[in-house]
Design an enzyme around this catalytic site. Structure first.
Site: not given
Ligand code: GLA
Length: 408
Positions: A151, A206
């Site tokens: 990430d 997301d």
């Molecule tokens: C980000 C990612 C998500 C998830 C969260 C976890 O937002 O894009 O897919 O992994 O972090 O904290």
């Protein structure tokens, strides 16, 4: 003799050099990965029982046999680093440790994935890998981890290609084949630099389990399924995907959408996008309708088609989209997506439609050839392209078929 010694020394030094610059193992991603991830349903509420029970359910539901291989733990598994700097799992949530969990998952013929972050902390505030890349990769390899989602939170000032390349090299040096999933939300256009770094890259923000909404979280948004679909088209992403490196529009919300027709349309469009199929629902308690969607072999075959070319919208008007996707052996997938709330009658006069994929240089030539139509959700033959198509697509649903040359 001296020359021989020199040559031997040079040869001996090759592995180290090659390791530092090793490209990722492309054959891990000949087709987009399939699996499950904890985040969409469970966020930080995860522990080893959930992962074990999920792995069991992936087997019992038929998902494993349908191709779902990876069981991926997202954010919040972390405990502290030990005195030597090695990351440990949260001792209360993962008391048996990651090696035992990996052994269990492997005993079911599945693979275990884990999550980290290129910054100082993960998005949920757990320890990140910045400055610990090689040590973390080594630890994952010792545990038997098969997949890393990496990430991009808390990375202020970092250069994205450099940060992801460092972890790619660390994974290559770990001695284990580990699938590498880049998750920087498309912020630095990874499709322009990540082909030799990751097996896939997130293209967008997301996902959230709604049809066409945007949810603001202050300094970032999450996006409904239709919004994410639009971003794939607007960003012109399909030309960047190929066997070994895929666009990732995010983990699925199939089973979490407000209605089964939305689940179906979401799954169909991810297959048309040739997207990774990473389920994000609670597979232990899913309905039969959700199970049927996720294990639909005919739709999965479209997603996993060896040609590896993403679909494209041929027509978009009034909330109705007609998508095509060229497949191996001259077949085509077709999806009519109705984004509206109410049903729409759609007609399609095959020879009048000049369907063409300029990118992959494929054309179905409906004016010259007749195709047999196979309905992929009803699992039934649905006539041929010899007569014009007339179909009613319910609201927020899809009509998805496979077209196979019938001769003529
Ligand atoms: C980000 C990612 C998500 C998830 C969260 C976890 O937002 O894009 O897919 O992994 O972090 O904290």
């Amino acid at each position: 003799m001296r020359l021989l010694v020199l040559l031997l020394a040079l040869t001996a030094s090759v592995p180290t050099w090659a390791q530092q610059n090793a490209p990722k193992a492309a054959d891990l991603a000949a087709t987009p990965p399939m699996g499950w991830n904890s985040w969409n349903t469970f966020a930080c509420d995860i522990d080893e029982s959930l992962i074990r029970e999920t792995a069991d359910a992936i087997v019992a539901s038929g998902m494993r046999d349908a191709g779902y291989t990876y069981v991926n733990i997202d954010d919040c598994w972390h405990g502290e680093r030990d005195a030597d700097g090695f990351i440990q799992p949260d001792p209360e949530r993962f008391p048996s440790g990651m090696r035992a969990l990996a052994d269990y998952v492997h005993s079911l013929d599945l693979k275990l994935g884990i999550y980290s972050d290129a910054g100082t902390q993960t998005c949920a505030g757990r320890p990140g890998s910045q400055g610990y890349e090689y040590q973390d990769a080594l630890q994952y390899a010792r545990w038997g981890i098969d997949y890393l989602k990496y990430d991009w939170c808390n990375t202020e000032g970092r250069n994205a290609p450099e940060a992801y390349r460092t972890m790619r090299n660390a994974l290559a040096a770990s001695g284990r084949d580990i699938f590498f999933s880049i998750c920087e939300w498309g912020d630095n256009q990874p499709w322009t630099w990540a082909k030799d770094i990751g097996h896939m890259w997130r293209t967008s923000g997301d996902i959230i389990n709604c049809w066409d909404c945007v949810v603001s979280h202050g300094n970032w948004n999450s996006w409904g399924v239709m919004r994410i679909l639009d971003m794939q088209v607007e960003r012109g992403l399909r030309v960047h995907a190929a066997p070994g490196h895929w666009n990732d529009p995010d983990m699925m919300e199939v089973g979490n959408m407000p209605a089964p027709n939305e689940d179906r349309a979401h799954f169909a469009m991810w297959a048309m996008l040739h997207a990774p199929l990473i389920a994000g629902n609670d597979v232990r308690s899913m309905t039969e309708a959700t199970r049927e969607i996720l294990t639909n072999q005919e739709v999965i075959a479209v997603d996993q088609d060896p040609l590896g070319v993403e679909g494209f919208p041929h027509k978009r008007a009034g909330g109705v989209e007609v998508w095509f996707k060229p497949l191996a052996d001259g077949d085509w997938a077709m999806a009519i997506l109705n984004r509206n709330d109410d049903p729409r009658a759609v007609t399609f006069d095959w020879p009048e439609e000049h369907v063409e994929d300029a990118f992959s240089q494929n054309r179905p030539h409906f004016d010259q050839h007749t195709y047999a139509i196979r309905d992929l959700f009803r699992h039934a033959d649905a006539g041929t392209t010899a007569s014009p198509l007339a179909v009613t697509v319910p609201g927020r649903d899809v009509w998805m078929v496979r077209l196979t040359r019938a001769g003529g």
